[in-house]
Design a protein around this motif. Structure first.
Motif, PDB file in Angstrom:
ATOM      1  N   VAL A  33      42.213  17.301 -68.668  1.00  0.00           N
ATOM      2  CA  VAL A  33      43.216  17.769 -69.618  1.00  0.00           C
ATOM      3  C   VAL A  33      43.225  16.823 -70.806  1.00  0.00           C
ATOM      4  N   ILE A  34      43.179  17.381 -72.003  1.00  0.00           N
ATOM      5  CA  ILE A  34      43.127  16.578 -73.216  1.00  0.00           C
ATOM      6  C   ILE A  34      44.449  16.714 -73.957  1.00  0.00           C
ATOM      7  N   ASP A  35      45.241  15.647 -73.919  1.00  0.00           N
ATOM      8  CA  ASP A  35      46.592  15.540 -74.461  1.00  0.00           C
ATOM      9  C   ASP A  35      47.577  16.369 -73.646  1.00  0.00           C
ATOM     10  N   THR A  36      48.870  15.970 -73.722  1.00  0.00           N
ATOM     11  CA  THR A  36      49.863  16.529 -72.798  1.00  0.00           C
ATOM     12  C   THR A  36      51.129  17.039 -73.477  1.00  0.00           C
ATOM     13  N   ARG A  37      51.137  17.110 -74.816  1.00  0.00           N
ATOM     14  CA  ARG A  37      52.256  17.611 -75.601  1.00  0.00           C
ATOM     15  C   ARG A  37      53.388  16.588 -75.721  1.00  0.00           C
ATOM     16  N   GLY A  38      54.545  17.042 -76.274  1.00  0.00           N
ATOM     17  CA  GLY A  38      55.505  16.107 -76.819  1.00  0.00           C
ATOM     18  C   GLY A  38      56.790  15.852 -76.076  1.00  0.00           C
ATOM     19  N   ASP A  39      56.989  16.406 -74.886  1.00  0.00           N
ATOM     20  CA  ASP A  39      58.160  16.070 -74.078  1.00  0.00           C
ATOM     21  C   ASP A  39      57.946  16.627 -72.671  1.00  0.00           C
ATOM     22  N   ARG A  40      58.897  16.395 -71.775  1.00  0.00           N
ATOM     23  CA  ARG A  40      58.716  16.789 -70.372  1.00  0.00           C
ATOM     24  C   ARG A  40      58.642  18.309 -70.210  1.00  0.00           C
ATOM     25  N   VAL A  41      59.417  19.054 -70.998  1.00  0.00           N
ATOM     26  CA  VAL A  41      59.395  20.507 -70.901  1.00  0.00           C
ATOM     27  C   VAL A  41      58.057  21.047 -71.391  1.00  0.00           C
ATOM     28  N   GLN A  42      57.600  20.550 -72.526  1.00  0.00           N
ATOM     29  CA  GLN A  42      56.309  20.975 -73.051  1.00  0.00           C
ATOM     30  C   GLN A  42      55.179  20.584 -72.099  1.00  0.00           C
ATOM     31  N   GLY A  43      55.277  19.393 -71.509  1.00  0.00           N
ATOM     32  CA  GLY A  43      54.265  18.967 -70.546  1.00  0.00           C
ATOM     33  C   GLY A  43      54.220  19.876 -69.330  1.00  0.00           C
ATOM     34  N   ALA A  44      55.395  20.266 -68.839  1.00  0.00           N
ATOM     35  CA  ALA A  44      55.444  21.166 -67.682  1.00  0.00           C
ATOM     36  C   ALA A  44      54.863  22.536 -68.029  1.00  0.00           C
ATOM     37  N   GLU A  45      55.119  23.010 -69.248  1.00  0.00           N
ATOM     38  CA  GLU A  45      54.547  24.285 -69.684  1.00  0.00           C
ATOM     39  C   GLU A  45      53.021  24.210 -69.727  1.00  0.00           C
ATOM     40  N   LEU A  46      52.502  23.093 -70.245  1.00  0.00           N
ATOM     41  CA  LEU A  46      51.058  22.938 -70.297  1.00  0.00           C
ATOM     42  C   LEU A  46      50.469  22.843 -68.896  1.00  0.00           C
ATOM     43  N   LYS A  47      51.127  22.112 -68.020  1.00  0.00           N
ATOM     44  CA  LYS A  47      50.665  21.998 -66.644  1.00  0.00           C
ATOM     45  C   LYS A  47      50.542  23.382 -65.997  1.00  0.00           C
ATOM     46  N   ALA A  48      51.554  24.223 -66.191  1.00  0.00           N
ATOM     47  CA  ALA A  48      51.511  25.575 -65.637  1.00  0.00           C
ATOM     48  C   ALA A  48      50.380  26.380 -66.272  1.00  0.00           C
ATOM     49  N   ALA A  49      50.143  26.161 -67.567  1.00  0.00           N
ATOM     50  CA  ALA A  49      49.076  26.890 -68.251  1.00  0.00           C
ATOM     51  C   ALA A  49      47.701  26.479 -67.734  1.00  0.00           C
ATOM     52  N   VAL A  50      47.529  25.198 -67.435  1.00  0.00           N
ATOM     53  CA  VAL A  50      46.263  24.739 -66.846  1.00  0.00           C
ATOM     54  C   VAL A  50      46.019  25.446 -65.524  1.00  0.00           C
ATOM     55  N   ARG A  51      47.089  25.605 -64.749  1.00  0.00           N
ATOM     56  CA  ARG A  51      46.959  26.262 -63.456  1.00  0.00           C
ATOM     57  C   ARG A  51      46.639  27.755 -63.579  1.00  0.00           C
ATOM     58  N   GLU A  52      46.830  28.330 -64.755  1.00  0.00           N
ATOM     59  CA  GLU A  52      46.389  29.702 -64.986  1.00  0.00           C
ATOM     60  C   GLU A  52      44.855  29.776 -65.025  1.00  0.00           C
ATOM     61  N   ILE A  53      44.225  28.661 -65.380  1.00  0.00           N
ATOM     62  CA  ILE A  53      42.772  28.612 -65.533  1.00  0.00           C
ATOM     63  C   ILE A  53      42.081  28.088 -64.285  1.00  0.00           C
ATOM     64  N   THR A  54      42.635  27.030 -63.674  1.00  0.00           N
ATOM     65  CA  THR A  54      41.935  26.362 -62.581  1.00  0.00           C
ATOM     66  C   THR A  54      42.914  25.728 -61.596  1.00  0.00           C
ATOM     67  N   PRO A  55      42.567  25.729 -60.296  1.00  0.00           N
ATOM     68  CA  PRO A  55      43.372  25.027 -59.299  1.00  0.00           C
ATOM     69  C   PRO A  55      42.894  23.596 -59.078  1.00  0.00           C
ATOM     70  N   HIS A  56      41.854  23.162 -59.790  1.00  0.00           N
ATOM     71  CA  HIS A  56      41.198  21.890 -59.500  1.00  0.00           C
ATOM     72  C   HIS A  56      42.063  20.686 -59.886  1.00  0.00           C
ATOM     73  N   PRO A  57      41.897  19.558 -59.188  1.00  0.00           N
ATOM     74  CA  PRO A  57      42.578  18.324 -59.589  1.00  0.00           C
ATOM     75  C   PRO A  57      42.103  17.872 -60.965  1.00  0.00           C
ATOM     76  N   TRP A  58      42.976  17.170 -61.675  1.00  0.00           N
ATOM     77  CA  TRP A  58      42.659  16.793 -63.049  1.00  0.00           C
ATOM     78  C   TRP A  58      42.690  15.293 -63.272  1.00  0.00           C
ATOM     79  N   GLN A  59      41.995  14.904 -64.316  1.00  0.00           N
ATOM     80  CA  GLN A  59      42.213  13.657 -65.035  1.00  0.00           C
ATOM     81  C   GLN A  59      42.790  14.050 -66.391  1.00  0.00           C
TER      82      GLN A  59
END
Length: 234
Positions: A33-59
């Protein structure tokens, strides 16, 4: 906010707030994952979006220490979080950014920033590091101070994609780009980025572009249009 597959298994995602662009590289059983956005809510949204693409563990890799690119990091822990060795967290900035958003009438973002647990990098490099992302090599580069003192360029060589962070902004630089780092050496950093011969360059803000766009921004910086000799005190 949708994913764009800019090359096989490589994605860019544009976000409404600040037109920030994050990235994702998917390998065999792992992702980055490249960058994580600007607050905890935005980060959680991005995390969920990553899971739309892949179930794999991340760096995670952070392209530079500006709040809009890394305040969401805690939502991805535990994991390795890569950044340049000079990456520093400024605790006082959290309240400053919350106050700024509140003054703009964006109370929800202000509260999210105030209640965010700031998490920094766990892995550091100086000039170059190679990551194994599920059998794919991803190379991290630092080409010297430019937009910030600690810019990281993320190169995915098997598909000729580069994530540039805020070294590149689309459609044009914004004034806030020049409040940190060293604008005088920024053109050299873009020259080094272009030497990677990317087919696709994903900016820190805006839509993916080609090398010609980056070359044009290098020329703008070289012309002195944006205080090209100015250096911020660290």
């Amino acid at each position: 906010m949708t994913w764009t597959e800019v090359a096989a298994g490589v994605y860019a995602r544009r976000h409404e707030e600040l037109d920030l662009t994050t990235g994702l590289v998917v390998g065999d059983g792992a992702c980055l994952v490249i960058d994580t956005r600007g607050d905890r809510v935005q980060g959680a949204e991005l995390k969920a979006a990553v899971r739309e693409i892949t179930p794999h563990p991340w760096q995670v890799v952070l392209t530079h220490p500006h709040f809009d690119h890394y305040y969401g990091t805690a939502e991805f822990l535990p994991c390795d979080v890569w950044a340049h060795e000079g990456f520093r967290i400024n605790p006082g900035e959290q309240a400053t950014w919350a106050e700024k958003y509140r003054a703009e009438g964006k109370e929800d973002i202000a509260r999210a920033i105030e209640t965010t647990t700031i998490a920094g990098p766990t892995k550091f490099f100086t000039e170059r590091a190679e990551l194994d992302v599920g059998g794919r090599t991803v190379v991290l580069h630092h080409f010297g101070p430019a937009h910030s003192f600690d810019d990281v360029v993320v190169h995915v060589p098997d598909v000729d994609v580069v994530f540039a962070g805020d070294l590149v902004e689309v459609p044009e630089f914004i004034e806030e780009s020049f409040g940190d780092g060293d604008a005088g050496s920024w053109p050299q950093a873009l020259e080094a980025l272009l030497a990677l011969e990317p087919e696709v360059v994903v900016p820190g803000h805006g839509y993916p572009v080609g090398a010609n766009f980056v070359a044009a921004q290098r020329e703008i910086l070289s012309s002195g249009r944006f205080t090209a000799g100015w250096t911020s005190p660290r």
